[in-house]
Structures are given as structure tokens and as C-alpha cells.
Design a protein around this motif. Structure first.
Motif, short mmCIF file in Angstrom:
data_model
loop_
_atom_site.label_atom_id
_atom_site.label_comp_id
_atom_site.label_asym_id
_atom_site.label_seq_id
_atom_site.Cartn_x
_atom_site.Cartn_y
_atom_site.Cartn_z
N UNK A 166 20.81 2.49 -9.27
CA UNK A 166 19.38 2.70 -9.18
C UNK A 166 19.06 3.33 -7.83
N UNK A 167 18.04 4.16 -7.78
CA UNK A 167 17.53 4.73 -6.53
C UNK A 167 16.22 4.04 -6.18
N UNK A 168 15.94 3.91 -4.88
CA UNK A 168 14.69 3.25 -4.49
C UNK A 168 13.47 4.14 -4.71
N UNK A 169 13.65 5.46 -4.69
CA UNK A 169 12.54 6.38 -4.89
C UNK A 169 11.55 6.31 -3.74
N UNK A 170 10.49 7.10 -3.86
CA UNK A 170 9.42 7.05 -2.85
C UNK A 170 8.77 5.67 -2.83
N UNK A 171 8.81 4.98 -3.96
CA UNK A 171 8.27 3.63 -4.05
C UNK A 171 8.85 2.75 -2.95
N UNK A 172 10.16 2.85 -2.77
CA UNK A 172 10.83 2.01 -1.77
C UNK A 172 10.84 2.59 -0.38
N UNK A 181 0.34 15.77 -4.08
CA UNK A 181 0.37 16.82 -3.07
C UNK A 181 0.50 16.16 -1.70
N UNK A 182 0.93 16.93 -0.71
CA UNK A 182 1.08 16.40 0.64
C UNK A 182 -0.25 15.86 1.16
N UNK A 183 -1.33 16.56 0.84
CA UNK A 183 -2.65 16.13 1.30
C UNK A 183 -3.06 14.81 0.64
N UNK A 184 -2.84 14.70 -0.66
CA UNK A 184 -3.18 13.46 -1.37
C UNK A 184 -2.40 12.28 -0.80
N UNK A 185 -1.12 12.50 -0.56
CA UNK A 185 -0.28 11.44 -0.02
C UNK A 185 -0.73 11.05 1.39
N UNK A 186 -1.06 12.07 2.20
CA UNK A 186 -1.49 11.82 3.58
C UNK A 186 -2.80 11.03 3.61
N UNK A 187 -3.76 11.42 2.79
CA UNK A 187 -5.05 10.73 2.77
C UNK A 187 -4.86 9.27 2.36
N UNK A 188 -4.04 9.03 1.36
CA UNK A 188 -3.80 7.66 0.91
C UNK A 188 -3.14 6.84 2.00
N UNK A 189 -2.18 7.42 2.70
CA UNK A 189 -1.50 6.71 3.78
C UNK A 189 -2.46 6.40 4.93
N UNK A 190 -3.33 7.34 5.23
CA UNK A 190 -4.32 7.14 6.30
C UNK A 190 -5.25 5.97 5.94
N UNK A 191 -5.69 5.93 4.69
CA UNK A 191 -6.60 4.86 4.25
C UNK A 191 -5.94 3.50 4.43
N UNK A 226 0.81 -1.22 0.00
CA UNK A 226 0.00 0.00 0.00
C UNK A 226 0.84 1.26 0.00
N UNK A 227 1.79 1.34 0.91
CA UNK A 227 2.66 2.52 0.97
C UNK A 227 3.59 2.57 -0.24
N UNK A 228 4.01 1.38 -0.71
CA UNK A 228 4.84 1.34 -1.91
C UNK A 228 4.09 1.85 -3.12
N UNK A 229 2.80 1.52 -3.20
CA UNK A 229 1.97 1.98 -4.33
C UNK A 229 1.81 3.50 -4.31
N UNK A 230 1.65 4.05 -3.11
CA UNK A 230 1.55 5.51 -2.98
C UNK A 230 2.85 6.16 -3.48
N UNK A 231 3.96 5.59 -3.06
CA UNK A 231 5.26 6.11 -3.50
C UNK A 231 5.45 5.95 -5.00
N UNK A 232 4.96 4.82 -5.54
CA UNK A 232 5.09 4.58 -6.99
C UNK A 232 4.33 5.63 -7.79
N UNK A 285 8.88 4.84 1.21
CA UNK A 285 7.60 4.86 1.92
C UNK A 285 7.20 3.45 2.35
N UNK A 286 7.46 2.47 1.49
CA UNK A 286 7.14 1.07 1.81
C UNK A 286 7.95 0.60 3.00
#
Length: 323
Positions: A227-233, A112-122, A90-96, A235-236
Motif C-alpha cells: 500500500x502507498x500512503x498517498x497525499x492522504x498520509x 489544483x495547486x491553488x485549491x490545495x494551498x487555500x485549504x492548507x492555509x485555512x 485537516x491536512x490528511x483530509x486535503x490529501x484524501x 500531507x498529514x
């Protein structure tokens, strides 16, 4: 769980990470999923522009495949295992999605910070209700004491704060080649030992699998990173690490075992507060690893020192708790 089982978990995850990296990295290059470097960052980082990102797919793939297969083989598949995988994915998908918007769609701000926060909360709330379907304690304990705080219905708010906070803390730390890959492998190994000592073999297996997957990824991520892990990695990893601390009821101890992540986050908070209130900066640049870069430390030196600190921060509390 025997030492042979632990070594198997680490070795299998390590191997799958290597294989995944050899497949995924060329694919990322072909699709031109290259990292863009912030102009306000250290000048030396501009040479990293174009390095493939979204590399978190490498170890997330390894963790999923290894956890599912070994949990079935060793008969330790539980609701807690499923929750950990949900948080990871779930968190990896948000980062992806965030990485995809920035790298592929060329929108520099991503989610946006809000979009990311809402997704993480869910994702966090879904995990909480899955846990509540079985016996789950809603108290928080202070390490090495008998002091406990029963949060009751407020635990869900704590859980959301904990998962979101640490996923972002690991994300902030991910700024130097190999830094998060090394520090996170140490933290997961530490929690694996603790989970094993508490008899929570399902969580121990997952923790050691992540350790092996991260060591495999590290071969591609050390300087100069391929390679970099990115937010994908990041956040997960942060979400999964926080959830493990919750499942073994050692939430507060994460502040010690994840000391590097905490310090990196605090450096950003301190810098922002200081600049907004006084107009002055405490650090040459935040997060703090950039401060040391601008102070003349080589990237490799910073990473090695931070790994060493992370190792001490993990070993000492684990020995105190286990022995």
C-alpha cells in the motif's frame, strides 16, 4: 513520562496500525483504489501500478485512536494535543480529497495547486487562533544560540509557510517504498525526545504515538509495498511534523532533523530553475531519489542510505540540544 509510557505509546500505535492495515488494505483493493504511475517517472515504477493508495488512513486512524485514549489515561490532553490532531486530520483530509479525485474520479491532476494551498492555509490559520487562545510565543529562535526573532503578528504568515512548506516537502519525498515511513518515524521520535526533555509531555506522547504508527505502517509499505500512503498520509505527516517544531519552539531545527525532506524539495527547485534558465537539468530526474535510481542504485539501497542520513540528521542535533 516514564520509559514504560513511551513504550506503551509506541506499542499501542504500532498494533492499531497493523490491525487497521489488515482491514483497510483489502477494502482499498475491493474498491480498486489503485495508484496510477506517471509515464515520465522511472520505468521500473510501472510495475507498481494498481497498488492501493490512500494508505495514510491506516496510520492516521492509529494516531487518532491512540492519542485520544492515552492522552486521557495519562491526563496529558491539552489544547496543543487538539491542535496537532486538527493539523493531522485537516491536512490528511486535503490529501484524501486530492487522492480521491485522481484515483476514483480518474482526473490526473487532482486538486489544483491553488485549491490545495487555500485549504492548507485555512487549516493552519484555524490552528494558529486556537493556540493564541492561550499563552503562545511568536518568536523564532536559532538552535544552539540565544538569538531570537520576535515576529509578532507576522507569525501567522510564518506558520502558514512552515506548515504548507513541510507538508509539501514530505509529499515530494514520498516516491519510494518505505522512504517517508522510515524517515518520518525517525524525525517524530527525535522531536519526541526533545519534547520530553523540555517537559512537554503532551507533545512527546503524540510524537511517540506517530513513531509507533509509522513503524506499523512500514510493515505494509516496505518494498514491495502492499500500500502507498498517498497525499492522504504525506500531507498529514508533514503538517504534523512542522506543527510539533512550532509547539516546542524548535522551528529552525526542523531543517536539520527533516534534512531529507529539505534536500528532496531543494532538488526539485534547483532542477526547475536550472531547466527554465539554461535549458539544462542538474539531476537526471527530480526529486533526487529518482536521480539515484537512474544512476543505477536499487530502490532498497536508496531507501536504506536515506534512512541512515535521516538518523544522523536527527540524533546529532538532539544530543546537542538535550545533553
Amino acid at each position: 513520562m516514564t520509559p514504560a509510557t513511551i513504550l506503551t505509546a509506541i506499542a499501542v500505535a504500532f498494533t492499531i496500525s497493523l490491525i487497521s492495515g489488515l482491514i483497510i488494505i483489502p477494502a482499498l483493493k475491493r474498491m480498486k483504489f489503485g495508484q496510477s504511475i506517471r509515464e515520465e517517472g522511472p520505468e521500473a515504477h510501472q510495475e507498481k501500478a494498481g497498488t492501493p493508495t490512500m494508505g495514510g488512513l491506516i496510520f492516521i486512524t492509529s494516531i487518532i485512536l491512540t492519542t485520544l485514549s492515552l492522552s486521557y489515561i495519562y491526563d496529558v490532553m491539552t489544547t496543543q494535543t487538539i491542535v496537532l490532531l486538527i493539523i493531522l486530520v485537516g491536512f490528511g483530509a486535503i490529501g484524501f480529497v486530492d487522492d480521491f479525485i485522481i484515483v476514483v474520479l480518474k482526473r490526473n491532476l487532482g486538486l489544483t495547486s491553488l485549491q490545495k494551498l487555500i485549504a492548507q492555509i485555512v487549516v493552519a490559520v484555524v490552528a494558529f487562533f486556537l493556540l493564541k487562545m492561550g499563552p503562545f510565543e511568536t518568536m523564532v529562535s536559532l538552535p544552539f544560540t540565544n538569538i531570537e526573532f520576535e515576529l509578532g503578528v507576522f507569525y501567522v504568515a510564518f506558520l502558514v509557510f512552515w506548515l504548507v512548506g513541510f507538508s509539501n516537502a514530505v509529499n515530494i519525498t514520498d516516491g519510494l517504498d518505505g522512504l517517508v515511513a522510515g524517515t518520518s518515524s525517525i524525525a517524530f521520535a527525535a522531536f519526541g525526545v526533545m519534547a520530553l526533555s523540555f517537559g512537554q509531555q503532551d507533545i512527546a506522547l503524540f510524537s511517540f504515538v506517530v513513531t509507533g504508527a509509522m513503524l506499523g505502517f512500514l510493515l505494509f509499505n516496505v518494498k514491495p509495498a502492499k500500500v502507498f500512503m498517498g497525499d492522504t498520509g504525506s500531507l498529514a505527516l508533514g503538517g504534523a511534523l512542522a506543527m510539533i517544531s512550532v509547539l516546542i519552539k524548535q522551528e529552525v531545527l526542523l531543517l536539520v532533523i527533516g534534512f531529507i525532506f529539505v534536500v528532496e524539495t531543494l532538488s526539485v527547485i534547483i532542477q526547475v530553475i536550472s531547466f527554465k534558465t539554461t535549458g539544462k537539468r542538474v539531476f537526471k530526474m527530480s526529486p533526487i531519489h529518482h536521480h539515484f535510481e537512474l544512476s543505477g542504485w536499487s530502490e532498497w539501497k536508496i531507501v536504506i542510505v536515506f534512512w541512515g542520513i535521516a538518523l544522523l540528521a536527527a540524533v546529532i542535533p538532539v544530543l546537542m540540544e538535550v545533553l
